[in-house]
Enzyme design. Structure first.
Site, PDB file in Angstrom:
ATOM      1  N   GLY A 169     -15.071 -13.952 -15.794  1.00 25.29           N
ATOM      2  CA  GLY A 169     -14.978 -13.899 -14.335  1.00 25.29           C
ATOM      3  C   GLY A 169     -13.964 -12.867 -13.900  1.00 25.29           C
ATOM      4  O   GLY A 169     -14.098 -12.252 -12.852  1.00 25.29           O
TER       5      GLY A 169
ATOM      6  N   LYS B  64     -30.867  -6.112  -7.856  1.00 21.86           N
ATOM      7  CA  LYS B  64     -30.057  -7.251  -7.417  1.00 21.86           C
ATOM      8  C   LYS B  64     -30.874  -8.071  -6.408  1.00 21.86           C
ATOM      9  O   LYS B  64     -31.496  -7.504  -5.499  1.00 21.86           O
ATOM     10  CB  LYS B  64     -28.762  -6.742  -6.778  1.00 21.86           C
ATOM     11  CG  LYS B  64     -27.661  -7.784  -6.707  1.00 21.86           C
ATOM     12  CD  LYS B  64     -26.317  -7.097  -6.485  1.00 21.86           C
ATOM     13  CE  LYS B  64     -25.184  -8.080  -6.481  1.00 21.86           C
ATOM     14  NZ  LYS B  64     -23.890  -7.408  -6.486  1.00 21.86           N
TER      15      LYS B  64
ATOM     16  N   ARG C 254      11.794  -8.710 -36.916  1.00 19.29           N
ATOM     17  CA  ARG C 254      10.463  -8.083 -36.952  1.00 19.29           C
ATOM     18  C   ARG C 254       9.971  -7.970 -38.402  1.00 19.29           C
ATOM     19  O   ARG C 254       8.791  -8.168 -38.693  1.00 19.29           O
ATOM     20  CB  ARG C 254      10.454  -6.723 -36.252  1.00 19.29           C
ATOM     21  CG  ARG C 254      11.362  -5.695 -36.884  1.00 19.29           C
ATOM     22  CD  ARG C 254      11.178  -4.306 -36.273  1.00 19.29           C
ATOM     23  NE  ARG C 254      12.135  -3.361 -36.848  1.00 19.29           N
ATOM     24  CZ  ARG C 254      11.864  -2.081 -37.068  1.00 19.29           C
ATOM     25  NH1 ARG C 254      10.687  -1.580 -36.772  1.00 19.29           N
ATOM     26  NH2 ARG C 254      12.780  -1.286 -37.579  1.00 19.29           N
TER      27      ARG C 254
ATOM     28  N   GLU D  58      -4.367  -2.399 -26.496  1.00 19.10           N
ATOM     29  CA  GLU D  58      -3.791  -3.750 -26.534  1.00 19.10           C
ATOM     30  C   GLU D  58      -4.626  -4.775 -25.773  1.00 19.10           C
ATOM     31  O   GLU D  58      -4.714  -5.935 -26.177  1.00 19.10           O
ATOM     32  CB  GLU D  58      -2.355  -3.741 -25.980  1.00 19.10           C
ATOM     33  CG  GLU D  58      -1.366  -2.967 -26.826  1.00 19.10           C
ATOM     34  CD  GLU D  58      -1.351  -1.467 -26.528  1.00 19.10           C
ATOM     35  OE1 GLU D  58      -0.642  -0.737 -27.261  1.00 19.10           O
ATOM     36  OE2 GLU D  58      -2.040  -1.028 -25.582  1.00 19.10           O
TER      37      GLU D  58
ATOM     38  N   GLN E  84       9.887   1.672 -24.032  1.00 21.89           N
ATOM     39  CA  GLN E  84       9.570   0.891 -25.235  1.00 21.89           C
ATOM     40  C   GLN E  84      10.251  -0.483 -25.243  1.00 21.89           C
ATOM     41  O   GLN E  84      10.024  -1.281 -26.143  1.00 21.89           O
ATOM     42  CB  GLN E  84      10.027   1.649 -26.499  1.00 21.89           C
ATOM     43  CG  GLN E  84       9.646   3.113 -26.528  1.00 21.89           C
ATOM     44  CD  GLN E  84       8.156   3.333 -26.533  1.00 21.89           C
ATOM     45  OE1 GLN E  84       7.457   2.921 -27.445  1.00 21.89           O
ATOM     46  NE2 GLN E  84       7.652   3.961 -25.472  1.00 21.89           N
TER      47      GLN E  84
ATOM     48  N   ARG F 187      14.515  -5.546 -33.264  1.00 23.35           N
ATOM     49  CA  ARG F 187      14.611  -4.396 -34.162  1.00 23.35           C
ATOM     50  C   ARG F 187      15.869  -4.412 -35.038  1.00 23.35           C
ATOM     51  O   ARG F 187      15.791  -4.102 -36.217  1.00 23.35           O
ATOM     52  CB  ARG F 187      14.558  -3.102 -33.336  1.00 23.35           C
ATOM     53  CG  ARG F 187      14.414  -1.853 -34.173  1.00 23.35           C
ATOM     54  CD  ARG F 187      14.065  -0.642 -33.314  1.00 23.35           C
ATOM     55  NE  ARG F 187      13.766   0.510 -34.138  1.00 23.35           N
ATOM     56  CZ  ARG F 187      14.682   1.403 -34.526  1.00 23.35           C
ATOM     57  NH1 ARG F 187      15.945   1.273 -34.136  1.00 23.35           N
ATOM     58  NH2 ARG F 187      14.335   2.430 -35.277  1.00 23.35           N
TER      59      ARG F 187
END
Length: 623
Positions: free
Chosen positions: A123, A244, A318, A366, A428, A474
């Site tokens: 949706g 349609k 990490r 992503e 970043q 990090r």
């Protein structure tokens, strides 16, 4: 899939009749509801009839059977025709269709997984194909089964970039068990779609992305049967020219009818017209699937051995994440990892080295990575772990939001959080991620502060329902927990305490270690502080925080490598609101940061050991 066998005239007529019954049901349901999208349903009637009553293999009374072919309605606003299909197949009572959109019915305005035949909520347009890619990848590479995946998209949503991320993914991985049907009905919500009926342009685009593509008359059941009957060694796009509102006199191919039900008198007349074209009431039975999907159990996945870190050793969380995930991969062959071309930074490459067949490289896409994970997780086939820089999940927030609505069980690890990443600078640095993931319903937000806690977070996430986020850092920090330390969701840890602590300091990740360093500074001044590690920011261990605050004169100091809004400070504040005698002081990043060395940035933004010590002194002297 065998070669194409043309259906006989009787079957073709039965499919036409089915399409018209689906049209009637969609019009009736939306008119009864007083809202909905009948014209978007009507353009897809023949497509749905051919798919469900000729092409697809499934058990009509067991929609979630693992052997079934899958169907994703990416154009989720056409939900009424999906519901009509399952009534036609005998799974839903016909009368239930008239309860569309009612609070008492499971037939929501758009598909949701409380419906047994809906694997993923749709949706929010442009997301269905990514989930379908995840299902198809799972079928081809993990289940190695014969079930196929079909996804219907509208032409309006083909303007979404996420569609083309998914198109690229399917092309790269040669998902020949995937068919996308593009319902090119020409009209969008407020005006015509940009390409209208330029089907050749759609075809060139699909082919450029590595798809076999075929243009059909989307209202010809015979052409559709033939298009779906072609087997190729690449994904197939069926580009259907449709209108349609097909079959609705005076509305077909007209603007300004999107999302509008027909008034009752008009609906009655149209239904009569369509009904007159139906030659037989006989229903087509669904064809059962080939039963070759393996049985899978993803419950109670446990680490084979305890963490192997020694207190005082240094490791970045990490890196500990990558090692933990690789280890968990030995406990179950259904644990999979996905990454967005950051695997040598998130350390998911450790998993890839040990389990190459269960690692999915999603490249720098992503949004699609999250959708792929959602697809892989459907029907409890896999336990997916995605990883990328935490900052880059912000662009996938809609996919994460929809994953929650899909009741999906996915795990997302975000590395490189906060200013502590240093020289790379603000683009970043994840400084909004806690706010984002805390706002997702039923989410669990892990923020481990050492290697042991990270390993436990990975194991817990694999066994926790809903959206799990693991925030990793990090910098290398010392191991502070013994390998036999027990961790649970919603259970904080007191890392440092004495009988005369004056302030409770709550930090996580790098700021927990800064708090411990601040405690050493303050001890020389005879000021003791209690240091808490929340472990999960959501749910938060409210009881331990309140007990600690009451033992430290009601004073709480939070410190976080995150913006003030929506992070640890606000989570703690909302947990203790209304409690008498408790005050919360917050340290966080107050503005857009810059490049620099990690220690310089922690100092500049007032979240290092000196800033913590100074804030504690202020609280103690204020008393």
């Amino acid at each position: 899939m065998e070669g194409y066998h043309k259906p006989d005239q009787q079957k073709l007529q039965a499919l036409k009749d089915t399409a018209n019954r689906l049209r009637i049901s969609s019009i009736q349901a939306t008119t009864a509801a007083g809202s909905g999208h009948p014209t978007s349903c009507c353009s897809a009637a023949e497509i749905m009839a051919v798919l469900f009553f000729h092409t697809m293999r499934y058990k009509s009374q067991d929609p979630r059977n693992p052997h079934n072919d899958r169907f994703v309605l990416s154009k989720g606003h056409a939900a009424p025709i999906l519901y009509a299909v399952w009534a036609e197949a005998g799974f839903l009572p016909e009368a239930e269709l008239l309860n569309l959109r009612k609070i008492s019915s499971d037939l929501d305005g758009h598909p949701v997984p409380k419906q047994a035949f809906t694997d993923v909520a749709t949706g929010s347009l442009g997301q269905g194909l990514g989930a379908a890619c995840g299902m198809a990848y799972t079928g081809k590479y993990f289940d190695k089964a014969s079930y196929r995946v079909y996804c219907m998209l509208g032409d309006g949503e083909l303007s979404e970039g996420s569609v083309w991320e998914a198109m690229a993914f399917a092309g790269i991985y040669k998902l020949d068990n995937l068919v996308a049907i593009l319902d090119i009905n020409r009209l969008g919500q407020s005006e015509p779609a940009p390409l209208q009926h330029q089907l050749d342009v759609y075809q060139k685009r699909c082919e450029a992305f590595g798809w076999h593509s075929v243009i059909v008359d989307g209202h010809s059941v015979e052409e559709l049967c033939k298009a779906f009957g072609q087997a190729k060694h690449q994904p197939t796009a069926v580009i259907a020219k449709t209108f349609k509102g097909r079959g609705i006199t005076g509305v077909e191919d007209k603007e300004s009818w999107h999302g509008k039900p027909l008034p009752k008198n008009m609906a009655d007349q149209v239904i009569q017209e369509i009904h007159s074209q139906i030659q037989s009431k006989k229903k087509i039975l669904a064809t059962p699937p080939q039963e070759d999907a393996p049985s899978v159990d993803i419950t109670n996945i446990r680490m084979p051995t305890p963490p192997s870190y020694k207190v005082g050793d240094k490791i970045a969380t990490r890196k500990a994440y990558g090692q933990a995930l690789a280890k968990l991969g030995h406990a179950s062959d259904r644990v999979i990892a996905l990454d967005g071309d950051t695997k040598n930074s998130t350390f998911s490459e450790t998993f890839k080295k040990e389990h190459p067949d269960r690692f999915i490289e999603c490249y720098i896409a992503e949004q699609n990575m999250v959708s792929i994970a959602v697809g892989c997780a459907t029907r409890n086939r896999t336990v997916p772990f995605c990883s990328t820089f935490a900052a880059f999940y912000t662009r996938a927030f809609d996919q994460i939001r929809m994953a929650a609505i899909s009741e999906s069980n996915i795990n997302l690890c975000g590395s490189h959080c906060g200013v502590s990443i240093g020289e790379d600078g603000p683009s970043q640095m994840a400084l909004e991620d806690l706010a984002m993931f805390r706002s997702v319903p039923m989410s669990t937000v892990f923020y481990p502060s050492d290697g042991v806690a990270t390993e436990k977070a990975v194991e817990l996430a694999a066994n926790t329902k809903g959206i799990c986020f693991i925030r990793t850092s990090r910098p290398e920090n010392a191991i502070i927990y013994n390998s036999n330390e027990d961790f649970q969701v919603g259970q904080a840890k007191v890392v440092l305490k004495s009988k005369d602590d004056q302030v409770t300091v709550i930090g996580a990740g790098v700021t927990l270690h800064e708090a411990l360093a601040a405690a050493d500074l303050l001890k020389k001044e005879k000021i003791n502080i209690r240091v808490l590690d929340p472990f999960t920011i959501k749910p938060l261990d409210r009881k331990l925080i309140l007990d600690s605050a009451r033992a430290t004169k009601g004073r709480i100091l939070t410190v976080e490598d995150h913006y003030y809004e929506g992070g640890i400070g606000e989570a703690v504040s909302s947990a203790v609101v209304g409690e008498p005698g408790i005050t919360v002081t917050r340290l966080a990043v107050a503005r857009v940061p810059r490049s620099g060395k990690p220690a310089e940035l922690l100092k500049m933004f007032g979240i290092d050991k000196d800033a913590i010590a100074q804030a504690v002194r202020g609280l103690v002297t204020k008393a």
